[in-house]
Design a protein around this motif. Structure first.
Motif, PDB file in Angstrom:
ATOM      1  N   TRP A  37      10.141  10.045  -3.614  1.00  0.00           N
ATOM      2  CA  TRP A  37      10.750   9.768  -4.154  1.00  0.00           C
ATOM      3  C   TRP A  37      11.372   9.569  -5.403  1.00  0.00           C
ATOM      4  O   TRP A  37      13.003   9.855  -5.049  1.00  0.00           O
ATOM      5  N   ASN A  38      10.901  10.423  -6.097  1.00  0.00           N
ATOM      6  CA  ASN A  38      12.175  10.801  -7.215  1.00  0.00           C
ATOM      7  C   ASN A  38      12.979  11.769  -7.066  1.00  0.00           C
ATOM      8  O   ASN A  38      14.045  12.310  -8.106  1.00  0.00           O
TER       9      ASN A  38
ATOM     10  N   TRP B  65       0.804  -1.442   0.143  1.00  0.00           N
ATOM     11  CA  TRP B  65       0.135  -0.319   0.202  1.00  0.00           C
ATOM     12  C   TRP B  65       1.085   1.014  -0.070  1.00  0.00           C
ATOM     13  O   TRP B  65       0.600   2.637  -1.519  1.00  0.00           O
ATOM     14  N   GLN B  66       1.724   0.935   1.123  1.00  0.00           N
ATOM     15  CA  GLN B  66       2.966   2.495   1.205  1.00  0.00           C
ATOM     16  C   GLN B  66       3.184   3.113  -0.618  1.00  0.00           C
ATOM     17  O   GLN B  66       3.748   3.683  -0.658  1.00  0.00           O
TER      18      GLN B  66
ATOM     19  N   GLN C 278       0.828   7.042   1.714  1.00  0.00           N
ATOM     20  CA  GLN C 278       1.252   6.292   0.625  1.00  0.00           C
ATOM     21  C   GLN C 278       2.689   6.980   0.278  1.00  0.00           C
ATOM     22  O   GLN C 278       2.594   8.427   0.135  1.00  0.00           O
ATOM     23  N   VAL C 279       3.596   6.394   0.060  1.00  0.00           N
ATOM     24  CA  VAL C 279       4.948   7.056  -0.759  1.00  0.00           C
ATOM     25  C   VAL C 279       4.495   7.637  -2.111  1.00  0.00           C
ATOM     26  O   VAL C 279       4.188   6.865  -2.314  1.00  0.00           O
ATOM     27  N   SER C 280       4.656   9.077  -1.927  1.00  0.00           N
ATOM     28  CA  SER C 280       4.916   9.580  -3.575  1.00  0.00           C
ATOM     29  C   SER C 280       5.227   8.966  -4.772  1.00  0.00           C
ATOM     30  O   SER C 280       6.688   9.686  -3.486  1.00  0.00           O
ATOM     31  N   ALA C 281       5.836   9.136  -6.056  1.00  0.00           N
ATOM     32  CA  ALA C 281       6.452   8.876  -6.397  1.00  0.00           C
ATOM     33  C   ALA C 281       7.468  10.031  -7.100  1.00  0.00           C
ATOM     34  O   ALA C 281       8.729  10.083  -6.790  1.00  0.00           O
TER      35      ALA C 281
ATOM     36  N   GLN D 168      14.957   1.212   4.264  1.00  0.00           N
ATOM     37  CA  GLN D 168      14.500  -0.528   3.759  1.00  0.00           C
ATOM     38  C   GLN D 168      13.725  -0.358   5.601  1.00  0.00           C
ATOM     39  O   GLN D 168      12.452  -1.255   5.096  1.00  0.00           O
TER      40      GLN D 168
ATOM     41  N   GLN E  82       2.708   3.222  -5.447  1.00  0.00           N
ATOM     42  CA  GLN E  82       2.988   4.825  -6.351  1.00  0.00           C
ATOM     43  C   GLN E  82       4.604   4.412  -6.821  1.00  0.00           C
ATOM     44  O   GLN E  82       4.477   4.819  -8.322  1.00  0.00           O
ATOM     45  N   ARG E  83       5.506   4.734  -6.046  1.00  0.00           N
ATOM     46  CA  ARG E  83       7.320   4.023  -6.578  1.00  0.00           C
ATOM     47  C   ARG E  83       7.000   3.181  -7.284  1.00  0.00           C
ATOM     48  O   ARG E  83       7.897   3.672  -8.417  1.00  0.00           O
TER      49      ARG E  83
END
Lengths: 185, 228
Positions: free
Chosen positions: B85-86, A64-65, B79-82, B128, A68-69
């Motif tokens: 992360w980028n 879930w987390q 939720q971790v957004s893309a 992690q 998207q990544r």
């Protein structure tokens, strides 16, 4: 594609894409589609149903987390889910050990080693792996399988095969390199 | 260290995917994944190729109430957004959150680290294990104090070095090498190291990275400086 359409289709990759957009019904569908397979993978490694259940719960939270990544980066499919569950299960084994408390023979305290060549779900992608595994020395093949499927460490493989640790490490490495060159050819 | 040699790198990636690396080596690989595309593609190769092996584990029915337990946790799980992360830096997993900061502060005090009027705090994690605080730093009038909480000591012959990345900066600044006892105190910080800056810890030779603006080893832990 709309989220409603996505959740109506039973494809892991499509569902993960919908999960990445924050769609909870898609996560539930994904659970329905993948939980038996993933629970089986976790149980094979940790051997204890209550620990395997924790592993699966944490894995779905992580899915879930991070959906998207991952779906942005490389596409997230069954292999991605398997990787998450395996690493969670390996963490659990490191944390709690691998006691076997059950008398259930299905969970026996010995790794079961089916004759893997010929047993993989034989569909396209599996056949290349199967062919290449078949080319490895028996020891190399057993090392790779015991690590991936049973989550064994080098030391556990050495104990299981009654072989020196150094030999196991070198079988793993040589097995991997031979596999890679076969799979790429 | 992550090998340059292609064959060595492929073997390391394979051992990583098999789950055979020691915890420290595993963290090194995980930290390097963010910035090393060759390693990333080698890991993806093994994940894809070995995946059919997982069909050897027989599917089994998980407990009936498990889905409800998962569903009940989703509200508390962002939720971790893309895009997040980028962000183009190896310390891009650095993150915070009020709950994490509050819990970390309690832990810090419980460990005997009563801070003398700190203004800011940072909790450093490995990418992690976001739920496990590895280092806690406090920043106040008396400078910065960072303390190892749950991280493993560096391997023999290596040391942890602390870095700061000012808000919006593209380069890091070396703050100091963390002594063996796991506690580093720095009386004064560069002026731009303040709220919103990121602290990061890399694995280095004993004296630290030769380049004082760039880690030479992998960045293993990071976290943002936040207000208390």
């Amino acid at each position: 594609m709309s989220d409603a359409q996505a959740t109506g289709l039973a494809s892991t990759a499509t569902l993960v894409e919908a999960v990445a957009r924050g769609n909870r019904p898609a996560l539930k569908r994904l659970y329905g589609l993948e939980s038996r397979r993933l629970y089986g993978i976790a149980l094979r490694i940790v051997r204890r149903p209550e620990v395997a259940a924790d592993v699966l719960q944490e894995a779905f939270i992580q899915i879930w987390q991070n959906a998207q990544r991952y779906s942005a980066e490389r596409g997230a499919d069954g292999a991605w889910l398997t990787g998450i569950v395996r690493f969670r299960a390996l963490d659990a084994v490191r944390k709690y050990g691998r006691e076997v408390l059950s008398d259930d023979p299905g969970l026996g305290d010995e790794a079961q080693e089916p004759d893997i060549v010929g047993r993989l779900a034989v569909e396209g992608e599996a056949s290349a792996l199967e062919r290449c595994l078949g080319l490895l020395d028996e020891q190399q093949r057993r090392c790779v399988t015991l690590a991936f499927v049973d989550g064994f460490s080098h030391a556990e493989i050495a104990e299981h095969l009654v072989a020196p640790l150094g030999s196991v490490k070198s079988w793993v490495r040589r097995g991997l390199l031979a596999l890679r060159s076969c799979l790429e050819s | 260290m992550i090998p340059e040699d292609r064959e060595e790198l492929n073997a390391l990636a394979g051992e990583y995917v098999l789950g055979l690396l020691e915890p420290m080596q595993q963290r090194e690989v995980e930290a390097a994944l963010a910035s090393n595309a060759t390693l990333r593609s080698a890991v993806a190769f093994w994940e894809e190729q070995l995946h059919p092996l997982s069909s050897l584990a027989a599917p089994a029915e998980p407990p009936a109430d498990l889905w409800n337990k998962i569903a009940a946790r989703l509200d508390q799980t962002p939720q971790v957004s893309a895009r997040w992360w980028n962000r183009p830096a190896p310390w891009r997993w650095a993150t915070g959150g009020f709950a994490a900061v509050a819990a970390a502060l309690l832990l810090y005090i419980a460990l005997g680290g009563l801070p003398s009027a700190p203004h800011y705090i940072a909790t450093l994690h490995s990418p992690q294990q976001q739920d496990r605080t590895s280092f806690i730093a406090t920043v106040g009038r008396n400078g910065l104090t960072i303390r190892m909480v749950t991280a493993a000591s560096p391997p023999p012959g290596r040391a942890y070095e602390l870095w700061a990345i000012a808000p919006g900066a593209t380069a890091a600044q070396a703050i100091g090498v963390i002594p063996e006892n796991g506690v580093l105190r720095v009386a004064s910080l560069p002026p731009d190291v303040q709220l919103g800056a990121t602290l990061a810890i890399s694995l280095e030779p004993p004296g630290g990275s030769p380049d004082k603006h760039k880690p030479s080893g992998p960045v293993l832990f990071a976290g943002a400086i936040e207000s208390l």
